[in-house]
Motif scaffolding. Sequence first.
Motif, PDB file in Angstrom:
ATOM      1  N   GLU A  85      -8.378  38.429   8.625  1.00 34.70           N
ATOM      2  CA  GLU A  85      -7.917  37.100   9.025  1.00 34.70           C
ATOM      3  C   GLU A  85      -7.258  36.329   7.885  1.00 34.70           C
ATOM      4  O   GLU A  85      -6.620  35.304   8.121  1.00 34.70           O
ATOM      5  N   GLY A  86      -7.453  36.779   6.649  1.00 37.95           N
ATOM      6  CA  GLY A  86      -6.802  36.126   5.513  1.00 37.95           C
ATOM      7  C   GLY A  86      -7.547  34.939   4.953  1.00 37.95           C
ATOM      8  O   GLY A  86      -7.021  34.223   4.095  1.00 37.95           O
ATOM      9  N   LYS A  87      -8.770  34.699   5.429  1.00 39.26           N
ATOM     10  CA  LYS A  87      -9.572  33.593   4.912  1.00 39.26           C
ATOM     11  C   LYS A  87     -10.625  34.141   3.955  1.00 39.26           C
ATOM     12  O   LYS A  87     -11.117  35.267   4.137  1.00 39.26           O
ATOM     13  N   ALA A  88     -10.965  33.346   2.940  1.00 36.35           N
ATOM     14  CA  ALA A  88     -12.037  33.745   2.026  1.00 36.35           C
ATOM     15  C   ALA A  88     -13.364  33.650   2.779  1.00 36.35           C
ATOM     16  O   ALA A  88     -13.704  32.600   3.331  1.00 36.35           O
ATOM     17  N   LEU A  89     -14.113  34.736   2.795  1.00 33.70           N
ATOM     18  CA  LEU A  89     -15.326  34.814   3.603  1.00 33.70           C
ATOM     19  C   LEU A  89     -16.575  34.881   2.732  1.00 33.70           C
ATOM     20  O   LEU A  89     -16.575  35.510   1.668  1.00 33.70           O
ATOM     21  N   LEU A  90     -17.631  34.250   3.239  1.00 34.35           N
ATOM     22  CA  LEU A  90     -18.961  34.504   2.726  1.00 34.35           C
ATOM     23  C   LEU A  90     -19.749  35.056   3.916  1.00 34.35           C
ATOM     24  O   LEU A  90     -20.074  34.316   4.846  1.00 34.35           O
ATOM     25  N   VAL A  91     -20.009  36.343   3.876  1.00 33.87           N
ATOM     26  CA  VAL A  91     -20.714  37.009   4.978  1.00 33.87           C
ATOM     27  C   VAL A  91     -22.163  37.195   4.557  1.00 33.87           C
ATOM     28  O   VAL A  91     -22.447  37.731   3.477  1.00 33.87           O
ATOM     29  N   SER A  92     -23.076  36.751   5.417  1.00 33.87           N
ATOM     30  CA  SER A  92     -24.494  36.795   5.074  1.00 33.87           C
ATOM     31  C   SER A  92     -25.281  37.443   6.195  1.00 33.87           C
ATOM     32  O   SER A  92     -25.129  37.087   7.361  1.00 33.87           O
ATOM     33  N   GLY A  93     -26.115  38.440   5.836  1.00 33.82           N
ATOM     34  CA  GLY A  93     -26.982  39.027   6.847  1.00 33.82           C
ATOM     35  C   GLY A  93     -26.987  40.539   6.848  1.00 33.82           C
ATOM     36  O   GLY A  93     -26.482  41.200   5.944  1.00 33.82           O
ATOM     37  N   MET A  94     -27.550  41.084   7.901  1.00 30.54           N
ATOM     38  CA  MET A  94     -27.709  42.534   8.039  1.00 30.54           C
ATOM     39  C   MET A  94     -26.361  43.242   8.139  1.00 30.54           C
ATOM     40  O   MET A  94     -26.194  44.364   7.663  1.00 30.54           O
ATOM     41  N   VAL A  95     -25.399  42.583   8.764  1.00 34.25           N
ATOM     42  CA  VAL A  95     -24.113  43.227   9.022  1.00 34.25           C
ATOM     43  C   VAL A  95     -23.357  43.548   7.742  1.00 34.25           C
ATOM     44  O   VAL A  95     -22.441  44.377   7.745  1.00 34.25           O
ATOM     45  N   THR A  96     -23.725  42.920   6.626  1.00 36.29           N
ATOM     46  CA  THR A  96     -23.052  43.212   5.356  1.00 36.29           C
ATOM     47  C   THR A  96     -23.177  44.689   4.981  1.00 36.29           C
ATOM     48  O   THR A  96     -22.348  45.213   4.235  1.00 36.29           O
ATOM     49  N   GLN A  97     -24.209  45.362   5.496  1.00 35.55           N
ATOM     50  CA  GLN A  97     -24.402  46.766   5.157  1.00 35.55           C
ATOM     51  C   GLN A  97     -23.392  47.687   5.839  1.00 35.55           C
ATOM     52  O   GLN A  97     -23.310  48.873   5.508  1.00 35.55           O
ATOM     53  N   LEU A  98     -22.609  47.160   6.790  1.00 33.11           N
ATOM     54  CA  LEU A  98     -21.632  47.981   7.502  1.00 33.11           C
ATOM     55  C   LEU A  98     -20.312  48.088   6.753  1.00 33.11           C
ATOM     56  O   LEU A  98     -19.414  48.817   7.166  1.00 33.11           O
ATOM     57  N   LEU A  99     -20.186  47.390   5.650  1.00 32.27           N
ATOM     58  CA  LEU A  99     -18.937  47.364   4.894  1.00 32.27           C
ATOM     59  C   LEU A  99     -18.607  48.731   4.305  1.00 32.27           C
ATOM     60  O   LEU A  99     -19.484  49.438   3.801  1.00 32.27           O
ATOM     61  N   SER A 100     -17.343  49.073   4.341  1.00 33.99           N
ATOM     62  CA  SER A 100     -16.864  50.276   3.653  1.00 33.99           C
ATOM     63  C   SER A 100     -16.899  50.048   2.140  1.00 33.99           C
ATOM     64  O   SER A 100     -16.432  49.017   1.653  1.00 33.99           O
ATOM     65  N   HIS A 101     -17.462  50.985   1.396  1.00 37.06           N
ATOM     66  CA  HIS A 101     -17.590  50.788  -0.055  1.00 37.06           C
ATOM     67  C   HIS A 101     -16.246  50.891  -0.764  1.00 37.06           C
ATOM     68  O   HIS A 101     -16.118  50.527  -1.932  1.00 37.06           O
TER      69      HIS A 101
END
Length: 404
Positions: A85-101
């Motif tokens: 989306e082009g916005k600076a994000l602060l993602v907090s929670g369990m879903v952070t573990q789904l990120l591609s390294h």
Amino acid sequence: MSDIFIFSGLFCQADAIVKRLIDDINFKLVTDKDLVADAAALSGMSEKAIEKAFSPKTSIFNKFSHEKERSVSWLRLALAKKLTEGKALLVSGMVTQLLSHEISHILKVCIIDDLSKRIEIAGHETGISKEEAEKEIRKSDEERAIWVREVKGSNDPWTASLYDMVIPADKTGADESVALIREQLNNAAVEVTEASKQAVQDFLLASNVETELVTKGHNVSVKADKGKVTLSINKKVLLVDRLEKDLREIAEPFEGVKSVEVTFGKDFYEADIYRRMDFELPSRVLLVDDEREFVKTLSERLLLRDLGSAVVYDGESALNVVHDDAPEVMILDLKMPGIDGIEVLRRVKCDRPGIEVIILTGHGSDADRKTCMDLGAFAYLNKPVDIDVLSKTLKDAYAKVRNS
């Protein structure tokens, strides 16, 4: 600007740290709840079903429905879309573990506290006793450990290898923790680069392909590298050539895919047989009968017709499953010790009228038939039953569920 992903333990001052960061820096906050809502909108699944992905308890029907795997795939896609989306994000929670390294411009932070400090904070914030606080914290840590093991393959949810920073908040405090995170945002290692932006696009493409495959009933892991897509299967597979052909036919036409490679992972030789889901068939069927050999055999015969089912042997267990897992269709015996079939039917149709119930009995009477149909049973069948008749009745009951 770089994004921040924060994973934390319960009662570790993470909420205060996140609030301070949002107040100090112009980030958009994204929580598990936000992404559950997005995933539900994308998939057509309910938010309640998506939320269950985070639960350590897997449904007894998941072997056939793959609901948890589907939920994780849609959550991953929802996360990937947020990142584009082009916005600076602060993602907090369990879903952070789904990120591609591979996405290097995201600062991955773990916030954890000493147990005694967490117990103290729990008591201050909620007023619960030390014993209750410790129990709640240990339960939460166990849930996080199971989640991280499922999606990352790590047995330690707090291991430094998963993060750029592990912050012991009991030692640093909220103010210093915020300062440390802000300092590391300026680290060259998490700068946005062309390579990191490409990694986001790869993550999005892989997530799109994965959800397309899972929608068609395939459960495989997907990676992408500049349009080159790799599909990995970690189960024993029969008719490999046919499966590979099916996967290619789904993945190759997808926009952005340049090539598709099918590989088999380290668990390829395990005993599980790869089974494509057919979502036109019921996958949440509950068999309830105290004749154990009969009901086990019946379950196996239905599975040969691609009708997956779970089995319980008494009325009380059936009602527990209805409460926890909500089957779509039940096949229910009448004569059982404890809570009999008629009472189970009565309670199910009262509490969960959307569940279709097929009575299958060897001891019923005309009066029983009338009672069951009056209570809302979908059908009343006698043992021994022709398996094709039962299969058709099951499919008809499921069609009613889907159309309701």
